[in-house]
Scaffold this motif. Sequence first.
Motif, PDB file in Angstrom:
ATOM      1  N   TYR A   1     -17.956  76.874  54.304  1.00 52.49           N
ATOM      2  CA  TYR A   1     -18.537  76.885  55.630  1.00 52.49           C
ATOM      3  C   TYR A   1     -17.654  76.154  56.641  1.00 52.49           C
TER       4      TYR A   1
ATOM      5  N   GLN B   1     -25.230  82.969  56.900  1.00 57.66           N
ATOM      6  CA  GLN B   1     -24.363  81.885  56.455  1.00 57.66           C
ATOM      7  C   GLN B   1     -23.216  81.659  57.431  1.00 57.66           C
TER       8      GLN B   1
ATOM      9  N   SER C   1     -22.177  78.287  59.299  1.00 59.59           N
ATOM     10  CA  SER C   1     -20.785  77.846  59.320  1.00 59.59           C
ATOM     11  C   SER C   1     -20.336  77.564  60.749  1.00 59.59           C
TER      12      SER C   1
END
Length: 507
Positions: free
Chosen positions: A428, A442, A446
């Motif tokens: 990330y 995700q 990040s």
Amino acid sequence: MGQGSSAASGDTGQVVRTANGAVRGVLDGGHRVFNGIPYAEPPVGELRWKPPRPASPWSGVRSAAKPAADCVQTAVAWRPAAASTDEDCLSLNVWAPKKASKGTSRPVAVWFHGGGSVNGAGRDFEPVSMAEQGDLLVVTVNYRLGALGYLTLPELDEAGGAGASGNYGLLDQIEALRWVERNIADFGGDPGQVMIAGQSAGAGGVCALLASPEAAGLFTSAVIQSSTCGVTSRETAQKNNAAFVTALGCDARSAPATVACLRGKPPSDIINAQRNTGSWGRVIQEGVLPVTAQEAFRSGDFNRVPVLVGGTAHEDRAFVYEQNDLVSQPVTEAAHAAAVRAQFGTKADAILARYPVSAYESPGAALAQVQTDGPRVCSGVLPNAAALTRTVPTYVYEFRDETAPLRPYELVPSSFSLATQHSAELPYLWGANTATPLSAKQRQLSHDMIAYWAEFARTGSLAPKGLPAVPRYSAAAPREVAFDSGGPRVVDDMAVKHQCAFWATLS
């Protein structure tokens, strides 16, 4: 092409003149990357087990298209087919936004890889998003590992002066920061705005840099990801390292003869000898690391800069998996109890009652939580934060995204979730590899995490535009930032989630 400035050459910034010579990097989308730049002389021959010496100048334009050799190490499960016997490894890689050039003065992040001080390399990371979205220059660093990076012996002390041996890997990190101070402005970075960051053993290096007089003035903020800042005593390390000398067949009647024998051994022999002998990590050393980082934090006598410290919610699931599920079989209930008794002795009964297997998805998950909560969070992360915040702005985070992807080597099914294991946050932030790409959700997390790290590099605070502002940590009224699948949230529950009140009763 000559060594003139990139503007003069029309090379759109791929050629940069450093203090040692010109390097030609690679333009890739919205960033430039310069790989394998030497920051110190190869530590070979008489330079083995000595502090690093600055790299010598070169003529012409040096290609920086590919990373240089990794430092000496064996291959391991999480880094397969990556063994190295090349000591000519003291290099770094510079990642820069496309528009960065001499005079733009962007903040700099210097990243130190983990790997237990025996594995890893700067090339394990591709911090494209940190450079492009964060608008930072990112420097990833190789440093000596294992026995070549941390051997301390009375014989080496005698050869180099009292208490002179050990911490070569730490001294490499300091030399890399000196290179940044001298050269990063030529790439568009600001040498007066340098954030050091590391994870696991690399974060242990950050702790040591905070405590080291040698590193004073070389950075302006620090990030400690997943480390308790532990240091081995010099006496213990030298006692353990005597067996390493014997394993190499270098026992001799005189210190010079022992040192000569050690310097004459090939790296392959050193790797074989260090597998089962020796102590490989930072040690107390006058002038370099005079006290442990924890002692320095408590006394306030350290390199005072803002600090961000934290880790993942279930750090030790990675280690329990690697030592059991991956190589043999999942932890059994009996094995869980035996491991707790071996680690905690007379405190084991209370711990087993507090962490019953029935409360977890498997015995391995129970064991991992014991090892995460007590030794890591309640005895490491939070006490260090409490000590630091007395003298410098300190912030605490925890990575909690239970959807995080597996790492590429984790092919054997686990008996428990690995989502928030040790290293789960690295894709990330710093571009570590994953078994599957980050999903859209995700990637958003990040993006938000990078915004916090980039803001910290710029200002030493955690208040990026459009995201929750994180207050300075207070032991009396703690606030932390949690990163989970729903995005960043300011919380006050780390001590509760990790049962620190219980662990305090055992101290």
